[in-house]
Design an enzyme around this catalytic site. Structure first.
Site, PDB file in Angstrom:
ATOM      1  N   VAL A 281      11.458  -8.614   6.402  1.00  0.00           N
ATOM      2  CA  VAL A 281      10.135  -9.228   6.376  1.00  0.00           C
ATOM      3  C   VAL A 281      10.193 -10.442   5.467  1.00  0.00           C
ATOM      4  O   VAL A 281      10.678 -10.367   4.335  1.00  0.00           O
ATOM      5  CB  VAL A 281       9.056  -8.230   5.887  1.00  0.00           C
ATOM      6  CG1 VAL A 281       7.720  -8.937   5.699  1.00  0.00           C
ATOM      7  CG2 VAL A 281       8.899  -7.087   6.882  1.00  0.00           C
TER       8      VAL A 281
ATOM      9  N   ALA B 289      11.169 -12.279   0.426  1.00  0.00           N
ATOM     10  CA  ALA B 289      11.531 -11.490   1.608  1.00  0.00           C
ATOM     11  C   ALA B 289      12.078 -10.148   1.150  1.00  0.00           C
ATOM     12  O   ALA B 289      12.423  -9.975  -0.026  1.00  0.00           O
ATOM     13  CB  ALA B 289      12.584 -12.214   2.441  1.00  0.00           C
ATOM     14  N   LYS B 290      12.144  -9.218   2.053  1.00  0.00           N
ATOM     15  CA  LYS B 290      12.778  -7.931   1.748  1.00  0.00           C
ATOM     16  C   LYS B 290      13.080  -7.231   3.054  1.00  0.00           C
ATOM     17  O   LYS B 290      12.462  -7.521   4.080  1.00  0.00           O
ATOM     18  CB  LYS B 290      11.811  -7.076   0.928  1.00  0.00           C
ATOM     19  CG  LYS B 290      12.425  -5.874   0.257  1.00  0.00           C
ATOM     20  CD  LYS B 290      13.292  -6.290  -0.927  1.00  0.00           C
ATOM     21  CE  LYS B 290      13.277  -5.283  -2.025  1.00  0.00           C
ATOM     22  NZ  LYS B 290      13.121  -5.886  -3.340  1.00  0.00           N
ATOM     23  N   GLY B 291      14.027  -6.322   3.019  1.00  0.00           N
ATOM     24  CA  GLY B 291      14.343  -5.602   4.246  1.00  0.00           C
ATOM     25  C   GLY B 291      15.228  -4.430   3.971  1.00  0.00           C
ATOM     26  O   GLY B 291      15.384  -4.000   2.821  1.00  0.00           O
TER      27      GLY B 291
END
Ligand code: GLU
Length: 422
Positions: free
Chosen positions: A61, A106-108
């Site tokens: 994301v 962001a991160k995922g």
């Protein structure tokens, strides 16, 4: 008592709205920042050791990139889902803005339990996920890093897979597609300990402001991975006494104190786990949370300090090494009880600050000394702490809301300067 907790992303909105109201934020920009920009979900197959083909679901994301490329970690855990990734990506936007880095957020990650996989399976899962992400990551676009259950080895696999799918000419100038790499593959000295170093630097700043002598202080740590173990390592250097540690394998307590370096060595030889550490007493989760100590460092997962557990805490300060360990309801309870809190977006920001210095070295083909990296991280963390603390006083608010105001003010300015296309 049942928990009223709904979703991590809703928690972020509660925190965001409080700060946006208090600073009277521009409505349009508030709308932009209350949404994520891109939500990428990939389903991909991996051949497991037993020959079976298993499908995995991965997420990335990207919340916002007005201040620079998307930046943030990848975690491997059964709890990874879209809601989690959205919340964690949004926190990264605030975190990088508070630290004054030229990054967005962001991160995922991948939803699975990596402790049940062999090294070969982990490598194939990581490589196939990287391949599935394709051009959604890039050294000047979106730069992943380690997070829960990922580390330098994971980053080396991502790097190698990413470079292998680029043209020959692009390979050597794409080393900064991930940070937190092993030293030989473009990593930086100091990135391993950066987050823990920053956690303790913010604790020291808070302690000075609140006249707490760390040399006589006691503390407890939840989670003994990268963040928890390095935080304990640096707390030892301040002279503080570690009373108890909780991880997935158990909880250990010693009235006399636990030596962090001995525990780190023990855990290294025990698959990273603290269980069966000698000369300590096993206690329950409730006893752990109720222990009388000066500082509590949650350094594991989110949602640990809740409506149910916040009333149990018997500490002066919560220093959030983890992302999102405290729910908004618990925040209010801690404030009513006069317990201080250094918010995640400030407390653990030295991780991404260390990543920034690795990224810069890669771009310039340089290798810096450990002392230089640590000195630079220290300066940025102290500046960020001072900024947040000053803002808290100016707005007569808590450090979390103040940290948000610092971030939102920077982002708001950038949007006002640039306007909205077209
Ligand atoms: N995963 C870390 C965090 O939550 C580090 C992110 C990075 O270095 O990009 O801040």
């Amino acid at each position: 008592m049942t928990t009223t907790h709904k979703s991590l992303y809703e928690d972020v909105q509660v925190q965001f709205n409080k700060a946006a109201d208090l600073m009277n934020m521009n409505k349009g920009i508030r709308n932009i920042l209350s949404q994520t920009a891109n939500e990428i979900v990939v389903h991909f197959p991996v051949k497991m050791d037993d020959g079976q083909i298993k499908m995995f679901t991965g997420y990335r994301v990207q919340h916002n990139n007005i201040l620079g490329p998307y930046k943030g970690g990848l975690r491997y855990h059964p709890s990874v889902d879209l809601d989690d990734a959205k919340a964690l990506a949004t926190w990264m936007t605030w975190k990088t803005a508070i630290a004054g880095l030229p990054y967005g957020g962001a991160k995922g990650g991948i939803q699975f339990d990596p402790t049940k996989c062999s090294d070969g399976e982990l490598e194939r899962i990581t490589r196939r996920f990287t391949f599935a992400l394709g051009n959604n990551i890039g050294p000047e676009y979106d730069i992943p890093a380690p997070d829960v259950n990922t580390g330098p080895q994971t980053m080396a696999w991502i790097l190698d897979t990413y470079l292998s799918t680029r043209s020959q000419g692009e390979r050597n100038n794409s080393l900064h597609v991930v940070t937190g790499k092993p030293l030989n593959s473009g990593g930086t000295l100091g990135r391993d300990r950066a987050t823990g170093y920053g956690v303790v630097t913010t604790i020291a700043e808070w302690a000075r402001d609140h006249k707490l002598d760390l040399a006589k202080a006691t503390y407890i740590v939840q989670g003994f991975g990268n963040v928890g173990s390095w935080s304990a390592y640096f707390m030892k250097q301040k002279g503080a006494k570690l009373l108890a540690v909780e991880d997935v394998s158990g909880i250990i307590y010693s009235e006399k104190g636990i030596d962090p370096e001995e525990l780190i060595t023990f855990a290294k030889n025990n698959h990273g786990k603290i269980s069966h550490y000698p000369n300590v007493v096993a206690i329950s989760h409730k006893e752990f949370l109720s222990l009388k100590a000066d500082v509590f460092i949650p350094a594991a997962l989110s949602n640990q300090i809740t409506l149910e557990t916040a009333p149990l805490l018997n500490v002066k300060l919560v220093a959030e090494g983890a992302n999102g360990p405290t729910t908004p309801e618990a925040d209010l309870i801690l404030q009513e009880r006069g317990i201080g809190l250094i918010p995640d977006v400030l407390c653990n920001s030295a991780g991404v600050i260390g990543s920034y210095f690795e990224w810069l070295q890669n771009k310039r083909s340089e290798y810096w000394e450990m002392e230089e990296v640590i000195e630079k991280i220290k300066k940025k963390v102290i500046e960020a702490y001072a900024n947040v603390s000053k803002t808290a006083k100016a707005h007569k608010t808590d450090l979390r809301t103040a940290a948000y105001i610092v971030a939102l003010t920077r982002l708001e300015k950038a949007y006002i300067e640039r306007g909205i296309f077209p």
